[in-house]
Motif scaffolding. Structure first.
Motif, short mmCIF file in Angstrom:
data_model
loop_
_atom_site.label_atom_id
_atom_site.label_comp_id
_atom_site.label_asym_id
_atom_site.label_seq_id
_atom_site.Cartn_x
_atom_site.Cartn_y
_atom_site.Cartn_z
N VAL A 153 0.86 -1.19 0.00
CA VAL A 153 0.00 0.00 0.00
C VAL A 153 0.90 1.24 0.00
O VAL A 153 1.64 1.49 0.94
CB VAL A 153 -0.94 -0.01 1.22
CG1 VAL A 153 -1.75 1.27 1.28
CG2 VAL A 153 -1.86 -1.21 1.14
N LEU A 154 0.82 2.01 -1.08
CA LEU A 154 1.83 3.03 -1.35
C LEU A 154 2.13 3.99 -0.20
O LEU A 154 3.30 4.13 0.18
CB LEU A 154 1.40 3.83 -2.58
CG LEU A 154 2.01 3.28 -3.87
CD1 LEU A 154 1.19 3.70 -5.06
CD2 LEU A 154 3.44 3.78 -3.99
N PRO A 155 1.12 4.65 0.39
CA PRO A 155 1.50 5.63 1.43
C PRO A 155 2.19 4.96 2.62
O PRO A 155 3.08 5.56 3.22
CB PRO A 155 0.14 6.23 1.83
CG PRO A 155 -0.75 5.98 0.66
CD PRO A 155 -0.32 4.67 0.10
N VAL A 156 1.78 3.74 2.94
CA VAL A 156 2.42 3.04 4.05
C VAL A 156 3.84 2.66 3.67
O VAL A 156 4.78 2.81 4.45
CB VAL A 156 1.59 1.80 4.47
CG1 VAL A 156 2.31 1.04 5.58
CG2 VAL A 156 0.21 2.22 4.92
N ASP A 157 4.01 2.19 2.44
CA ASP A 157 5.37 1.82 2.00
C ASP A 157 6.29 3.04 2.01
O ASP A 157 7.44 2.96 2.42
CB ASP A 157 5.34 1.22 0.59
CG ASP A 157 6.74 0.89 0.14
OD1 ASP A 157 7.23 -0.18 0.54
OD2 ASP A 157 7.36 1.69 -0.58
N ILE A 158 5.76 4.15 1.53
CA ILE A 158 6.59 5.36 1.48
C ILE A 158 7.07 5.70 2.88
O ILE A 158 8.21 6.11 3.10
CB ILE A 158 5.80 6.52 0.84
CG1 ILE A 158 5.66 6.24 -0.66
CG2 ILE A 158 6.49 7.85 1.10
CD1 ILE A 158 4.78 7.22 -1.38
#
Lengths: 802, 240
Positions: free
Chosen positions: A459-464
């Protein structure tokens, strides 16, 4: 039957000098000769061109050519190319394959080039376990440094080298090749094949691994490679000479991997036994089919990426130098195009192992066989569409992020299918908590955690937020330790009886499992929290507020390391002295369990006929395959135990266990009817091979033994007994031995052809000298195999032979 | 106990896990940006989903082992159940729906996090071994990242051309982007909380990687304007 099969190895007409024929001695001198010639030629060319013969550039050139040709020279010297070379040059000494390098006749054969897939499998597993322990020791170094903030034991450069080498060894020299080792041993047997498709290529694959690993380790001599196992450019391009060792070591580990994968693909596609359709293949075979496809398609990319780094370093090609038109992000695309599928290369074979173990040890067909097989293929295909999820913060094309997030999350679906199917297989089963099963169950628990944290990372925002923090360290250890290593342990315990012919110690196995399971979770679970709190990975020094937790993690990491020693002790001790394993201790249906433990040199006397699915537990009358075993070739005695069958060629069904070896101990009672009936009764149940011994000496000294007449009488009784047993269809041999009975029995138990059961025959209690000295109890206590006591009252029976 | 009852127990366990997740005081450092709050909500949603999946797998696993554990001498086989199409469809379709939902949520949050406006502050961030430099639109160059509370900020991040990759990460903002030689990489944060934080490098960049940090400070708009002006005059004096 001429070429292969001499009890002490193949016959050789003339003694062979170890200097000139494939051996460790030749490997050493040829490898260094190759290296010196390569360095010499490159130095000479530099001299002709007017370049200096000293300085960093010369060192890079020398390392590149020296290491590459050292490794090639090693494989040449050890003898991987002898057969091909003899053929190519038309050597007069060259003979068509005589299987002289096939199968192990003594422990020394494991240290030579061998073409037997079972020998190669064990070579892989032992070598990779050694690298596992070295990699583990490096990790303990990392944890020692991290036990408190600030720098204590290692300089930052060395520290970076520790975790880089740790990851490199674990990935390239442990997880990937140890799965290849298990598959090497098991897959040809499961397919009903006599060996892999390309046995000599198989040997070469193994022998490429060792120089690769040694090159990685040798980098510590010049300052280790310290840019992580990911070796990101341009850090790697600017790094000192150790990095060259990494880029070259990867080539050999990678070449080994690719060659093995090609071999598995051809073997699985073309060498299945009659009746073994794709939908009858065990799931481990499916897993290796998918894995091998990934390796063949993916591994060339990491080889390419490391060649490009090497060229940038040595030849100044500027692939990754933005000042001259290179592209830094390009490296990551090429690298992850392999290294994400590599995650599945390190996981799919483990899934296959777990499918085998869960089904066999819960005595139920695997739930949803076809969907599991499909999900394996789906993971393989999807695995190539997700590489850029490692690069969400890398500055790659922004539009690529959302598609890569979507494909990454979709991989959770086939993975979930497998987990739910395994749990459904357990439901209403007859669950045997062997050590293999414990590791399989522990794997399901830890892998669900690793899989779920994988969704977080997709999940992009969490990965970022959490990428490059300890959250990622926790995740990869949950999938690669809680995933891959747990499955490797499960597989090693499960197939240990098949590989060694011995049973492991279940109590030590359980101890090993619980130590590993608890220490693993206590080590890696808290790392998630560290990452969420913002502790970056790959740092030697960190914010002091993380000190307590890091100290606790380090303690458990040491416990986790120590748990390996329990496994090691269990394996070594059981391999040498464990109880003899029956052919099929788990009552499994797949083909590898239908031959002896360890299997005969060529696995099957005739191609097995596969008649059904591999997991038909609980289906009345169902069977997977029919295996034909021929009369034993006496030349294989001692190598292929327990394949002997009484009488002439005999069709024997797969579900039967292989021939059992029974030791009969008797003296005065040797021809007694009660004893012979006891043996016959067993012969009715299963094929038997019997050794009868008549101990004649008694160091206790309370009766006379040195009596020729007595010995002669015993000899006659023994011969009568053997004749009667042979009439009853039992393969029998025997001798009068000049020892006290206890020593005589234990000698047999510890011999190279130990019995699976002992029958001790004595006179009744009041008249038996053996019983007065508690012979039966002592043997029961020390032999650790079933001991039956038969009482023969000679006076009640008609005189033997009369 | 039937499978449905075990399933009910699993859901109860998952719900207990959810409560534990929600009452846990701090999963993250203090949130100091709009982006951080969005990330935290997404994280909690993922945790709750995981709690139920973990509970279902673990409860069924533990129950099966407890209920059907056999003695070593038990030679029976289990019932020959080869599968159940309905169940297999359920555990293919339900996870698909869950992951698609999270992919959509993740995409929406990403797009919101990276929305640009006309009044945003653009700070150019440059990494080098082993230090950070920040350049403001008025030409001010500092080694401390100072930001204005409530003002959307775009970080234009790069690394020196002959340097290596670094990574810009402020845990309290929950945003990160690599500083890559030769390209400009962007990330966005709207600070919401006055305070002092630390920028840490999160991409291995050499021996000094652990110590490659920079101070970050979020100020009230008035303070920020004054700080920027002071810096401007200081630097022009220094440069003169």
């Amino acid at each position: 039957m001429t070429g292969h099969g001499h009890p002490h190895g193949p016959v050789r007409s003339e003694p062979r000098s170890p200097w000139l024929h494939g051996s460790w001695l030749r490997a050493i001198w040829v490898s260094f000769l190759f290296a010196f010639i390569a360095i010499g030629i490159s130095a000479f060319i530099r001299y002709l061109l007017g370049f200096p013969l000293h300085g960093a550039e010369m060192q890079e050139v020398a390392a590149t050519f020296g290491l590459t040709f050292w490794a090639i020279g090693f494989t040449v010297g050890i003898g991987c190319f002898d057969y091909w070379w003899g053929y190519i040059i038309g050597s007069p000494n060259w003979v068509q394959e005589d299987h002289s390098a096939h199968g192990a006749y003594s422990w020394r054969d494991y240290f030579k080039v061998n073409t037997d897939h079972k020998v190669i499998g064990i070579q892989y597993l032992v070598l990779t376990f050694i690298f596992f322990m070295i990699g583990g020791a490096l990790a303990e170094g990392v944890r020692a440094e991290l036990a408190s903030p600030g720098t204590q034991y290692f300089s930052p450069g060395t520290y970076n080298g520790l975790f880089s080498a740790h990851a490199t060894l674990m990935i390239f020299l442990f997880v990937i090749p140890s799965f290849a080792g298990i598959a090497n041993f098991v897959v040809p047997l499961m397919l009903g094949a006599q060996d892999m498709a390309f046995p000599r290529l198989n040997a070469l694959s193994f022998w490429l691994l060792l120089p690769g690993g040694l090159i990685f380790l040798a980098s510590f001599a010049v300052g280790p490679f310290a840019a992580g196992w990911t070796n990101y450019a341009p850090l790697s391009v600017h790094a000192p000479i150790g990095d060259t060792f990494f880029t070259i070591g990867v080539q050999f580990a990678g070449a080994s991997s690719i060659a093995t994968a090609v071999n598995f693909l051809v073997t699985i596609v073309t060498m299945r036994a009659p009746g073994m359709s794709f939908w009858r293949m065990p799931l481990l075979v499916w897993a290796n089919l998918a894995t091998s496809s990934l390796v063949v398609l993916g591994t060339p990319f990491i080889a390419g990426s490391q060649f490009m780094v090497l060229y940038d370093r040595v030849m100044h090609t500027h692939f990754f130098d933005p000042a001259t038109g290179g592209n830094v992000v390009l490296y990551q695309h090429i690298f992850w195009f392999y290294s994400h599928p590599a995650v599945y290369i390190m996981m799919l074979p483990g899934f296959g192992i777990i499918s085998e173990i869960i089904s066999i040890h819960s005595r139920k067909p695997i739930f949803g066989y076809r969907l599991i097989a499909f999900s394996t293929v789906a993971i393989g295909v999807l695995g190539f569409t997700v590489w850029a999820h490692h690069m969400f913060v890398s500055g790659m094309a922004p539009w690529l992020r959302i598609p890569m997030m979507a494909t990454t999350m979709l991989i959770a679906v086939p993975t979930g299918i497998k987990i739910f199917s395994w749990v459904a297989t357990l439901w209403d089963g007859v669950i045997h908590l062997t050590t293999a099963m414990l590791f399989a169950l522990g794997f399901i628990f830890t892998f669900v955690i690793g899989g779920l944290s994988g969704i977080f990372l997709a999940v992009l925002p969490v990965d970022i937020n959490v990428s490059d923090t300890y959250f990622v360290v926790a995740h990869i250890h949950y999938v690669l330790f809680g995933g891959s290593v747990f499955t490797i342990y499960a597989g090693l315990y499960h197939w240990f009886p098949k590989m060694t012919g011995r049973m492991y110690d279940e109590r030590l196995g359980r101890l090993h499992f619980w130590l590993t399971f608890v220490a693993f979770n206590a080590t890696f679970m808290p790392m998630h929290w560290l990452g969420l709190q913002g502790m970056p990975r790959r740092v030697a020094d960190y914010d002091p507020r993380f000190a307590t937790l890091n100290f606790i993690i380090s303690i458990f990491a040491f416990v986790l390391g120590a748990s390996t020693l329990v496994f090691l002790y269990n394996v070594i001790h059981s391999w040498a002295r464990g109880p003899i394993a029956p052919a099929n201790p788990w009552r499994a249906l797949t083909l590898e369990w239908q031959v002896s433990s360890p299997p005969p040199i060529f696995n099957f006397d005739e191609p097995p006929q596969v008649v059904g699915g591999p997991y038909e537990y609980g289906v009345p009358g169902a069977r997977h395959a029919i295996v034909t075993v021929h009369e034993p070739d006496p030349q294989f005695a001692g190598v292929a135990t327990a394949t002997a069958v009484a009488g002439s060629t005999l069709q024997r069904e797969a579900l039967l266990t292989a021939m059992k070896h029974i030791l009969v101990v008797a003296n005065q009672t040797v021809a007694g009817d009660a004893l012979i009936d006891a043996v016959r009764e067993r012969a009715g149940a299963e094929p038997l091979r019997v050794t009868v011994i008549c101990p004649q000496n008694d160091p206790g000294g309370d009766w006379v033994t040195d009596d020729r007449q007595l010995a002669q009488a015993t000899r006659e009784r023994l011969d009568q007994t053997l004749a009667r047993l042979r009439e009853a269809g039992v393969e029998a041999a025997g001798e009068v031995v000049d020892r006290d009975p206890y020593t005589a029995v234990m000698d047999q138990v510890e011999s190279s052809d130990p019995p699976a059961e002992i029958i001790i025959s004595t006179l009744p209690q009041t008249r038996s000298g053996w019983l007065r000295r508690d012979l039966v109890e002592r043997v029961r206590r020390d032999a650790k195999i079933p001991v039956e006591h038969v009482v023969v009252d000679v006076h009640q029976e008609p005189a033997a032979g009369a | 106990m039937s499978a449905i009852k075990v399933g009910i127990v699993a859901i109860i366990v998952g719900a207990i896990g959810t409560v534990a997740i929600l009452v846990t005081p701090s999963w993250f450092p203090v949130a100091a940006a709009v982006q951080a709050h969005r990330q935290d909500d997404l994280y909690l949603a993922l945790m709750i989903m995981s709690s139920f999946i973990m509970a279902v797998v673990t409860v069924f696993l533990v129950y099966s082992v407890w209920r059907w554990r056999a003695r070593p001498d038990d030679l029976r086989d289990g019932p020959p159940i080869h599968g159940n199409t309905t169940l297999e469809i359920i555990w293919t379709v339900v996870p698909t729906i869950i992951v698609i939902a999270f992919a959509v949520a993740g995409g929406v949050v990403l797009v919101k996090n990276e929305q640009t406006t006309s009044q945003e502050l653009v700070v150019k961030v440059t990494g080098e071994q082993f230090a950070w430099t920040f350049q403001y639109p008025n030409g001010v160059v500092t080694h401390e990242l100072v930001l204005e509370k409530g003002r959307p900020t775009e970080f234009a991040i790069t690394s020196l051309l002959h340097d290596v990759i670094h990574s810009f990460y402020v845990p309290q903002f929950r945003v990160k982007a690599d500083a890559v030689p030769g390209i400009m990489n962007y990330t966005y944060a709207t600070p919401t909380r006055v305070g002092k934080y630390v920028l840490i490098c999160t991409e291995l960049c050499g021996p000094g990687h652990s110590l490659m940090r920079a101070p970050v400070q979020v100020m009230e708009p008035a303070d920020f304007t004054q700080w920027l002006a002071t810096q401007k005059s200081d630097q022009s004096k220094g440069g003169a």
